[in-house]
Scaffold this motif. Structure first.
Motif, PDB file in Angstrom:
ATOM      1  N   ARG A   1       0.955  -1.293  -0.073  1.00  0.00           N
ATOM      2  CA  ARG A   1       0.071   0.093   0.004  1.00  0.00           C
ATOM      3  C   ARG A   1       0.905   1.396   0.046  1.00  0.00           C
ATOM      4  NH1 ARG A   1      -5.003  -1.102  -0.986  1.00  0.00           N
ATOM      5  NH2 ARG A   1      -5.782   0.468   0.143  1.00  0.00           N
ATOM      6  N   PRO A   2       1.630   1.412  -1.011  1.00  0.00           N
ATOM      7  CA  PRO A   2       2.668   2.582  -1.033  1.00  0.00           C
ATOM      8  C   PRO A   2       1.766   3.880  -0.970  1.00  0.00           C
ATOM      9  CG  PRO A   2       2.414   1.528  -3.180  1.00  0.00           C
ATOM     10  CD  PRO A   2       1.593   0.571  -2.378  1.00  0.00           C
ATOM     11  N   GLY A   3       2.483   4.800  -0.205  1.00  0.00           N
ATOM     12  CA  GLY A   3       1.985   6.321  -0.208  1.00  0.00           C
ATOM     13  C   GLY A   3       0.919   6.035   0.936  1.00  0.00           C
ATOM     14  N   LEU A   4       0.471   5.213   1.675  1.00  0.00           N
ATOM     15  CA  LEU A   4      -0.577   5.340   2.614  1.00  0.00           C
ATOM     16  C   LEU A   4      -0.031   5.712   3.981  1.00  0.00           C
ATOM     17  CD1 LEU A   4      -3.740   4.839   3.073  1.00  0.00           C
ATOM     18  CD2 LEU A   4      -2.956   2.451   3.758  1.00  0.00           C
ATOM     19  N   SER A   5      -0.555   6.559   4.767  1.00  0.00           N
ATOM     20  CA  SER A   5       0.224   6.811   6.147  1.00  0.00           C
ATOM     21  C   SER A   5      -0.244   5.762   6.967  1.00  0.00           C
ATOM     22  CB  SER A   5      -0.486   8.026   6.622  1.00  0.00           C
ATOM     23  OG  SER A   5       0.011   8.241   8.033  1.00  0.00           O
ATOM     24  N   LEU A   6       0.434   5.309   8.021  1.00  0.00           N
ATOM     25  CA  LEU A   6      -0.065   4.313   8.924  1.00  0.00           C
ATOM     26  C   LEU A   6      -0.523   4.860  10.275  1.00  0.00           C
ATOM     27  CD1 LEU A   6       2.959   1.604   8.708  1.00  0.00           C
ATOM     28  CD2 LEU A   6       0.701   1.652   7.446  1.00  0.00           C
ATOM     29  N   ALA A   7      -0.621   6.113  10.328  1.00  0.00           N
ATOM     30  CA  ALA A   7      -0.977   6.781  11.484  1.00  0.00           C
ATOM     31  C   ALA A   7      -2.188   6.359  11.986  1.00  0.00           C
ATOM     32  CB  ALA A   7      -0.853   8.261  11.331  1.00  0.00           C
ATOM     33  N   PRO A   8      -3.128   6.401  11.038  1.00  0.00           N
ATOM     34  CA  PRO A   8      -4.729   6.078  11.640  1.00  0.00           C
ATOM     35  C   PRO A   8      -4.888   4.556  11.995  1.00  0.00           C
ATOM     36  CG  PRO A   8      -4.741   6.467   9.200  1.00  0.00           C
ATOM     37  CD  PRO A   8      -3.355   6.919   9.896  1.00  0.00           C
ATOM     38  N   TYR A   9      -4.030   3.768  11.469  1.00  0.00           N
ATOM     39  CA  TYR A   9      -3.980   2.180  11.660  1.00  0.00           C
ATOM     40  C   TYR A   9      -3.194   2.319  13.128  1.00  0.00           C
ATOM     41  CZ  TYR A   9      -5.397   2.119   7.159  1.00  0.00           C
ATOM     42  OH  TYR A   9      -6.124   2.461   5.859  1.00  0.00           O
ATOM     43  N   ARG A  10      -2.093   2.808  13.173  1.00  0.00           N
ATOM     44  CA  ARG A  10      -1.587   2.839  14.754  1.00  0.00           C
ATOM     45  C   ARG A  10      -2.564   3.360  15.962  1.00  0.00           C
ATOM     46  NH1 ARG A  10       4.331   4.267  12.215  1.00  0.00           N
ATOM     47  NH2 ARG A  10       4.785   1.989  11.718  1.00  0.00           N
ATOM     48  N   GLY A  11      -3.210   4.550  15.397  1.00  0.00           N
ATOM     49  CA  GLY A  11      -4.358   4.925  16.312  1.00  0.00           C
ATOM     50  C   GLY A  11      -5.292   4.162  16.575  1.00  0.00           C
ATOM     51  N   HIS A  12      -5.650   3.163  15.532  1.00  0.00           N
ATOM     52  CA  HIS A  12      -6.636   2.308  15.782  1.00  0.00           C
ATOM     53  C   HIS A  12      -6.287   1.035  16.827  1.00  0.00           C
ATOM     54  CE1 HIS A  12     -10.298  -0.322  15.169  1.00  0.00           C
ATOM     55  NE2 HIS A  12      -9.283  -1.583  14.734  1.00  0.00           N
ATOM     56  N   LEU A  13      -4.786   0.773  16.672  1.00  0.00           N
ATOM     57  CA  LEU A  13      -4.269  -0.258  17.637  1.00  0.00           C
ATOM     58  C   LEU A  13      -4.305   0.185  18.951  1.00  0.00           C
ATOM     59  CD1 LEU A  13      -1.155  -1.391  15.582  1.00  0.00           C
ATOM     60  CD2 LEU A  13      -3.393  -2.793  15.740  1.00  0.00           C
ATOM     61  N   ASP A  14      -4.129   1.618  19.040  1.00  0.00           N
ATOM     62  CA  ASP A  14      -4.247   2.202  20.483  1.00  0.00           C
ATOM     63  C   ASP A  14      -5.791   2.183  21.157  1.00  0.00           C
ATOM     64  OD1 ASP A  14      -1.582   2.892  20.456  1.00  0.00           O
ATOM     65  OD2 ASP A  14      -1.841   4.813  19.761  1.00  0.00           O
ATOM     66  N   ASP A  15      -6.666   2.453  20.161  1.00  0.00           N
ATOM     67  CA  ASP A  15      -8.028   2.185  20.616  1.00  0.00           C
ATOM     68  C   ASP A  15      -8.398   0.784  21.236  1.00  0.00           C
ATOM     69  OD1 ASP A  15      -8.432   4.923  19.860  1.00  0.00           O
ATOM     70  OD2 ASP A  15      -9.211   4.511  18.028  1.00  0.00           O
ATOM     71  N   LEU A  16      -7.847  -0.171  20.436  1.00  0.00           N
ATOM     72  CA  LEU A  16      -7.851  -1.574  20.939  1.00  0.00           C
ATOM     73  C   LEU A  16      -7.541  -1.912  22.164  1.00  0.00           C
ATOM     74  CD1 LEU A  16      -7.245  -3.314  17.514  1.00  0.00           C
ATOM     75  CD2 LEU A  16      -9.563  -2.899  18.665  1.00  0.00           C
ATOM     76  N   VAL A  17      -6.233  -1.324  22.677  1.00  0.00           N
ATOM     77  CA  VAL A  17      -5.822  -1.509  23.969  1.00  0.00           C
ATOM     78  C   VAL A  17      -6.573  -0.965  24.992  1.00  0.00           C
ATOM     79  CG1 VAL A  17      -3.511  -1.005  25.268  1.00  0.00           C
ATOM     80  CG2 VAL A  17      -3.506  -2.113  22.888  1.00  0.00           C
ATOM     81  N   ALA A  18      -6.994   0.628  24.564  1.00  0.00           N
ATOM     82  CA  ALA A  18      -7.551   1.394  25.720  1.00  0.00           C
ATOM     83  C   ALA A  18      -9.010   0.800  26.038  1.00  0.00           C
ATOM     84  CB  ALA A  18      -7.781   2.663  25.104  1.00  0.00           C
ATOM     85  N   ALA A  19      -9.553   0.081  24.919  1.00  0.00           N
ATOM     86  CA  ALA A  19     -11.088  -0.376  25.097  1.00  0.00           C
ATOM     87  C   ALA A  19     -10.945  -1.660  26.125  1.00  0.00           C
ATOM     88  CB  ALA A  19     -11.595  -0.573  24.015  1.00  0.00           C
ATOM     89  N   LEU A  20      -9.847  -2.406  25.894  1.00  0.00           N
ATOM     90  CA  LEU A  20      -9.863  -3.586  26.614  1.00  0.00           C
ATOM     91  C   LEU A  20      -9.449  -3.214  28.196  1.00  0.00           C
ATOM     92  CD1 LEU A  20     -10.082  -6.612  26.884  1.00  0.00           C
ATOM     93  CD2 LEU A  20      -7.626  -6.907  26.120  1.00  0.00           C
ATOM     94  N   ARG A  21      -8.625  -2.131  28.237  1.00  0.00           N
ATOM     95  CA  ARG A  21      -8.279  -1.828  29.627  1.00  0.00           C
ATOM     96  C   ARG A  21      -9.405  -1.232  30.191  1.00  0.00           C
ATOM     97  NH1 ARG A  21      -2.791   1.766  28.014  1.00  0.00           N
ATOM     98  NH2 ARG A  21      -1.242   0.142  28.242  1.00  0.00           N
ATOM     99  N   ASP A  22     -10.326  -0.548  29.660  1.00  0.00           N
ATOM    100  CA  ASP A  22     -11.603   0.006  30.331  1.00  0.00           C
ATOM    101  C   ASP A  22     -12.225  -0.762  30.644  1.00  0.00           C
ATOM    102  OD1 ASP A  22     -10.496   2.434  29.763  1.00  0.00           O
ATOM    103  OD2 ASP A  22     -11.694   2.905  27.977  1.00  0.00           O
ATOM    104  N   ALA A  23     -12.337  -2.184  29.813  1.00  0.00           N
ATOM    105  CA  ALA A  23     -13.218  -3.514  30.455  1.00  0.00           C
ATOM    106  C   ALA A  23     -12.987  -3.875  32.196  1.00  0.00           C
ATOM    107  CB  ALA A  23     -13.017  -4.570  29.529  1.00  0.00           C
ATOM    108  N   SER A  24     -11.697  -3.700  32.341  1.00  0.00           N
ATOM    109  CA  SER A  24     -11.534  -4.100  33.659  1.00  0.00           C
ATOM    110  C   SER A  24     -11.789  -5.613  33.994  1.00  0.00           C
ATOM    111  CB  SER A  24     -12.304  -3.450  35.016  1.00  0.00           C
ATOM    112  OG  SER A  24     -12.132  -2.048  34.833  1.00  0.00           O
ATOM    113  N   ALA A  25     -11.566  -6.352  33.049  1.00  0.00           N
ATOM    114  CA  ALA A  25     -11.377  -7.857  33.396  1.00  0.00           C
ATOM    115  C   ALA A  25     -10.065  -8.117  34.054  1.00  0.00           C
ATOM    116  CB  ALA A  25     -11.316  -8.566  31.958  1.00  0.00           C
ATOM    117  N   THR A  26     -10.276  -9.361  34.860  1.00  0.00           N
ATOM    118  CA  THR A  26      -9.343  -9.780  35.742  1.00  0.00           C
ATOM    119  C   THR A  26      -8.894 -11.237  35.791  1.00  0.00           C
ATOM    120  OG1 THR A  26     -10.730  -9.928  37.684  1.00  0.00           O
ATOM    121  CG2 THR A  26      -9.398  -7.777  37.692  1.00  0.00           C
ATOM    122  N   THR A  27      -9.867 -12.158  35.361  1.00  0.00           N
ATOM    123  CA  THR A  27      -9.519 -13.672  35.187  1.00  0.00           C
ATOM    124  C   THR A  27      -9.730 -13.823  33.783  1.00  0.00           C
ATOM    125  OG1 THR A  27     -12.208 -13.958  35.084  1.00  0.00           O
ATOM    126  CG2 THR A  27     -11.023 -13.702  37.343  1.00  0.00           C
TER     127      THR A  27
END
Length: 281
Positions: free
Chosen positions: A43-69
């Motif tokens: 995918r030449p010429g495509l910025s990865l910034a929004p995709y890395r932002g989405h990866l951050d969103d996935l992590v933040a959403a799982l942290r917010d779930a407060s799962a422990t087991t």
């Protein structure tokens, strides 16, 4: 690598970044970040910034779930991917190459088991949990470990938890009725192996379609991650040989011999080198 870049990476910058990954210890590899770099090659010429932002969103959403087991984490992953972000396995066009390109997987919210597994692993690890691919052949599965509890997840089917009976049934379905569920089938595999499995889907598709140039391109990308992989050097050398690029083929075959511990690989590489030598005389 930075999470944001003001301009898209140039192809040579992507290749340099992948070469750097190839020098890392397996545990230090950023699984999803590297999969994005591999996807960016197509995918030449495509910025990865929004995709890395989405990866951050996935992590933040799982942290917010407060799962422990383990079962809570598995449930949170299922809700996160299937319900909140709409991810699912692509059953209708399974062999579509887009399903192994992480950029397109994020765009389309569908993909192959291993591509979805890369996203699952990124979210889980970012939230402080252990989620690894396992050696189960034919269908990529993952092992979630939380405080000594272990569960097997199927990222292609929404992160569904598989029990021993279901795993045994799947093993027989994929490998034959004599196959039993052995500990080796649920051994974890490293980050590099997961990335090679991701790329191998693309390479196998190109091979089946007779696209030798594409095979060479993908094999070279895999070698950037695994520069001591003799079997890949042999495949790359064969492709370059078919394309008539004798210098690249010779170098690849010599690298195969240098790194190989397999007699067949060595013999095959030596045979092709002799064939190349005769063609130059």
């Amino acid at each position: 690598m930075s999470k944001l870049e003001p301009v898209p990476l140039r192809p040579e910058e992507i290749e340099e970044a992948l070469d750097a990954v190839g020098r890392l210890d397996d545990r230090a590899i950023d699984l999803a970040g590297t999969a994005l770099l591999l996807a960016a090659l197509d995918r030449p010429g495509l910025s990865l910034a929004p995709y890395r932002g989405h990866l951050d969103d996935l992590v933040a959403a799982l942290r917010d779930a407060s799962a422990t087991t383990a079962i809570e984490v598995a449930g949170a992953l299922q809700r996160l991917f299937f319900e909140r972000f709409g991810y699912d396995g692509d059953r209708l066009t399974y062999d579509d190459p887009q399903n192994a390109n992480l950029i397109r997987v994020i765009d389309r919210r569908k993909g192959l088991p291993v591509a979805l597994g890369v996203l699952f692993a990124h979210a889980a690890r970012g939230a402080g949990f252990t989620l690894d691919g396992i050696a189960f052949p034919g269908h990529f599965l993952m092992r979630l470990s939380v405080k000594g509890e272990h569960l097997i997840l199927d990222p292609f089917n929404g992160g569904r938890v598989l029990d021993a009976m279901e795993l045994r049934r799947l093993a027989k379905q994929l490998m034959g009725p004599e196959q039993e569920l052995t500990p080796a089938l649920t051994d974890t595999v490293g980050n590099r192996a997961v990335l090679l499995r991701l790329q191998n889907n693309l390479k196998s598709r190109a091979e089946s379609e007779g696209k030798v140039e594409r095979v060479a391109q993908i094999a070279r990308s895999m070698l950037r991650l695994a520069p001591e992989h003799a079997g890949l050097w042999l495949e790359y050398g064969k492709a370059e040989h078919q394309l008539g690029r004798l210098g690249a083929a010779t170098g690849a075959l010599r690298n195969c011999i240098e790194h190989s511990l397999d007699g067949f690989e060595t013999i095959e590489a030596q045979r092709l080198l002799e064939e190349l030598r005769r063609s130059l005389n």
